[in-house]
Design an enzyme around this catalytic site. Structure first.
Site, mmCIF file in Angstrom:
data_model
loop_
_atom_site.group_PDB
_atom_site.id
_atom_site.type_symbol
_atom_site.label_atom_id
_atom_site.label_comp_id
_atom_site.label_asym_id
_atom_site.label_seq_id
_atom_site.Cartn_x
_atom_site.Cartn_y
_atom_site.Cartn_z
ATOM 1 N N LYS A 11 37.080 3.161 -0.435
ATOM 2 C CA LYS A 11 37.855 3.083 0.539
ATOM 3 C C LYS A 11 37.505 3.431 1.947
ATOM 4 C CE LYS A 11 41.776 3.153 -2.334
ATOM 5 N NZ LYS A 11 43.318 3.854 -2.754
ATOM 6 N N TYR A 51 47.934 -5.222 -2.873
ATOM 7 C CA TYR A 51 48.570 -4.545 -3.468
ATOM 8 C C TYR A 51 50.039 -4.850 -3.509
ATOM 9 C CZ TYR A 51 45.450 -0.477 -2.797
ATOM 10 O OH TYR A 51 44.279 0.303 -2.606
ATOM 11 N N PHE A 59 55.624 3.764 0.485
ATOM 12 C CA PHE A 59 54.192 4.004 1.150
ATOM 13 C C PHE A 59 53.440 2.586 1.224
ATOM 14 C CE2 PHE A 59 53.751 5.028 -3.579
ATOM 15 C CZ PHE A 59 52.708 4.028 -3.770
ATOM 16 N N ARG A 104 37.978 12.307 -6.504
ATOM 17 C CA ARG A 104 38.903 12.447 -5.646
ATOM 18 C C ARG A 104 38.898 13.874 -5.309
ATOM 19 N NH1 ARG A 104 42.734 7.964 -8.449
ATOM 20 N NH2 ARG A 104 42.589 6.232 -6.799
ATOM 21 N N ASN A 114 42.430 8.536 -0.671
ATOM 22 C CA ASN A 114 41.889 9.162 -1.745
ATOM 23 C C ASN A 114 40.537 8.404 -2.344
ATOM 24 O OD1 ASN A 114 42.855 6.571 -2.726
ATOM 25 N ND2 ASN A 114 44.098 7.418 -4.383
ATOM 26 N N HIS A 117 39.389 3.539 -5.394
ATOM 27 C CA HIS A 117 40.408 2.763 -6.301
ATOM 28 C C HIS A 117 39.652 2.209 -7.809
ATOM 29 C CE1 HIS A 117 43.395 -0.084 -7.640
ATOM 30 N NE2 HIS A 117 42.332 -0.743 -7.969
ATOM 31 N N GLU A 128 41.714 -8.213 -10.618
ATOM 32 C CA GLU A 128 41.353 -7.403 -9.309
ATOM 33 C C GLU A 128 39.804 -8.077 -9.023
ATOM 34 O OE1 GLU A 128 43.959 -3.456 -9.576
ATOM 35 O OE2 GLU A 128 42.022 -3.346 -9.845
HETATM 36 P P1 CMP Z 1 45.011 3.108 -5.696
HETATM 37 O O1 CMP Z 1 44.299 3.568 -6.874
HETATM 38 O O2 CMP Z 1 44.225 2.212 -4.570
HETATM 39 O O3 CMP Z 1 46.401 2.237 -6.128
HETATM 40 C C1 CMP Z 1 47.758 2.280 -5.065
HETATM 41 C C2 CMP Z 1 47.444 3.249 -4.150
HETATM 42 O O4 CMP Z 1 48.622 3.772 -3.289
HETATM 43 C C3 CMP Z 1 46.913 4.685 -4.719
HETATM 44 O O5 CMP Z 1 45.642 4.503 -4.858
HETATM 45 C C4 CMP Z 1 47.074 5.634 -3.593
HETATM 46 O O6 CMP Z 1 46.034 5.530 -2.437
HETATM 47 C C5 CMP Z 1 48.477 4.896 -2.927
HETATM 48 N N1 CMP Z 1 49.560 5.982 -3.269
HETATM 49 C C6 CMP Z 1 50.009 6.351 -4.286
HETATM 50 N N2 CMP Z 1 51.173 7.203 -4.051
HETATM 51 C C7 CMP Z 1 51.448 7.297 -2.863
HETATM 52 C C8 CMP Z 1 52.049 8.060 -2.109
HETATM 53 N N3 CMP Z 1 53.251 8.779 -2.555
HETATM 54 N N4 CMP Z 1 51.903 7.837 -0.730
HETATM 55 C C9 CMP Z 1 50.911 7.205 -0.034
HETATM 56 N N5 CMP Z 1 50.154 6.542 -0.974
HETATM 57 C C10 CMP Z 1 50.204 6.537 -2.277
#
Ligand code: CMP
Length: 140
Positions: A11, A51, A59, A104, A114, A117, A128
């Protein structure tokens, strides 16, 4: 044991901090093979499409803004039980809950930024991978 493919995204928080090589080394050291890879920057429309399962979440807007804020590296990783192995290597979504030694725990800045993914099921992996890659871009 089965050979699987999974989609990985490095990311914008990680590409910005020059962590691409360090993160790739984690995958390769664990035995995952990169069979497709490219670097790109998503548009807002593409991010919302990728997404869409989170569209109703509080979020969602921040998630889309973050993922388009810089370049990402998308990869097809292949190996034995690649989907669960990759999830193990990347660690919990919230880095404060991630086991030390996971990507992470070691690199992520927050639950949003984070670093990586990874697909969470065979069905999502298939969808995906198809979202980002044409057949000709994946090594057989
Ligand atoms: P990812 O694995 O890319 O899939 C969905 C993403 O949503 C996840 O990683 C996080 O980066 C994001 N995400 C999940 N929970 C939250 C949250 N509470 N606030 C902000 N981002 C979130």
């Amino acid at each position: 044991m089965s050979i699987e493919r999974t989609l990985s995204i490095i990311k914008p928080d990680a590409t910005r901090r020059n962590l691409i090589g360090k993160i790739i080394a984690r995958f390769e050291d664990a035995g995952l093979r990169i069979v497709g890879q490219k670097q790109l920057q998503l548009t807002r429309k593409q991010a919302e499409k990728f997404y869409f399962v989170h569209a109703e979440k509080s979020f969602f807007n921040n998630l889309c803004e973050f993922i388009i804020s810089g370049s990402i590296v998308v990869q097809v990783l292949e190996g034995e039980n690649a989907i669960s192995l990759n999830r193990k290597i990347i660690g919990a979504t919230d880095p404060s809950n991630a086991i030390p030694g996971t990507i992470r725990a070691d690199f992520a800045e927050s639950v949003e930024a984070n670093s990586v993914h990874g697909s969470d099921s065979p069905e999502n992996a298939t969808n995906e991978i198809a979202f980002f890659f044409a057949q000709i871009e994946i090594i057989n």
